[in-house]
Design a protein around this motif. Sequence first.
Motif, mmCIF file in Angstrom:
data_model
loop_
_atom_site.group_PDB
_atom_site.id
_atom_site.type_symbol
_atom_site.label_atom_id
_atom_site.label_comp_id
_atom_site.label_asym_id
_atom_site.label_seq_id
_atom_site.Cartn_x
_atom_site.Cartn_y
_atom_site.Cartn_z
ATOM 1 N N MET A 1 0.958 -1.363 -0.037
ATOM 2 C CA MET A 1 -0.131 -0.041 -0.219
ATOM 3 C C MET A 1 1.013 1.280 -0.087
ATOM 4 O O MET A 1 1.928 1.350 0.687
ATOM 5 N N LYS A 52 -1.666 13.906 0.705
ATOM 6 C CA LYS A 52 -2.570 12.671 0.393
ATOM 7 C C LYS A 52 -3.827 12.806 -0.300
ATOM 8 O O LYS A 52 -4.470 11.878 -0.795
ATOM 9 N N ASP A 56 -5.118 6.689 -1.761
ATOM 10 C CA ASP A 56 -5.143 5.660 -0.593
ATOM 11 C C ASP A 56 -3.543 5.608 0.108
ATOM 12 O O ASP A 56 -3.060 5.479 -0.605
ATOM 13 N N GLY A 58 -1.685 4.101 3.732
ATOM 14 C CA GLY A 58 -1.661 3.172 4.860
ATOM 15 C C GLY A 58 -0.954 3.829 6.103
ATOM 16 O O GLY A 58 -1.373 3.439 7.075
#
Length: 308
Positions: A1, A52, A56, A58
């Motif tokens: 991720m 961000k 997506d 993590g």
Amino acid sequence: MNAIGVDIGGTKIAAAVVTPEGEILSEVRYPTQAVPQNRLIETIAKAITEVKDGFDVGGVCVAVPGLILASENKVIFAPNLHEIENIRLDEEIGRRTNLMVKVENDANAAAWGEFRFGAGKGLEHMIFITLGTGVGGGIITHGILLRGAQGAGGELGHVTIDPTGPRCGCGNFGCLEALASGTAIQRRARELANERPSSALGQLAIERQILGEDVTRLAREGDEVSASVLKETGRWLGIGLAGFVNTFNPEVIAIGGGASRAGELILEDARREVQLRARSPSRDLVEIKEATLGPESGVLGAAALASG
Ligand SMILES: [Zn+2]
């Protein structure tokens, strides 16, 4: 991720969204000087939220230049960044961004970046040294970043190289940082410029303050006095590296940071010292070379540590 790496430096706060393969998808930068001391946490959180946007992510790792207690996600001591000392950065930044936040020393993060994506890719044992205003270090052995009992380990810049040497920023005398940093290059260049006023270095010193990059440029243009400044820096660096070679038996020592742009002008003498001082077979194996990621090693390594 994907993960976010944040690198807090003397000149900029950089935040980047990075893929597990080390590709930067998005990056924002704020000049550190423009941030008032009491707005530092807000600014870090804002940079994270901004970068961000649309991805997506993590988790986050914030790389800070200073003494870190990684197990508690705390900064114990960071020169010029006192606002973030002795508070739970994971909580303070976490509640502003709704992300999992870790804290790491900046040189350790850069070391991890070079190990995963740069000069140490595919290896198991690597030492990273950054020659900037100060000297930072990171140790990776058996694929693990060595942090020690409190997460404060890997301070290779503050190993004593010459007990009678110049005073270091840490208060000690003759640390590797006091002898092989960009600051040490400037100090030595000033001294030699005074002794040899007719040299190209001496002439420049009459006009203005000498910067580290001036020394490299003049050495490349054939000024022997400038070349000798870098050779001496390389010798002290090599004396430090010989100890690390004996201790850790690394496959590669990667040298990064601004002063590493002098390349072979420093590294040749560093290698010679290692050959003279380190033990076989460690000295025969080790490859001492320039780091490959440049200033991005910090955000890349921090992002890789956030998810690892
Ligand atoms: Zn020191």
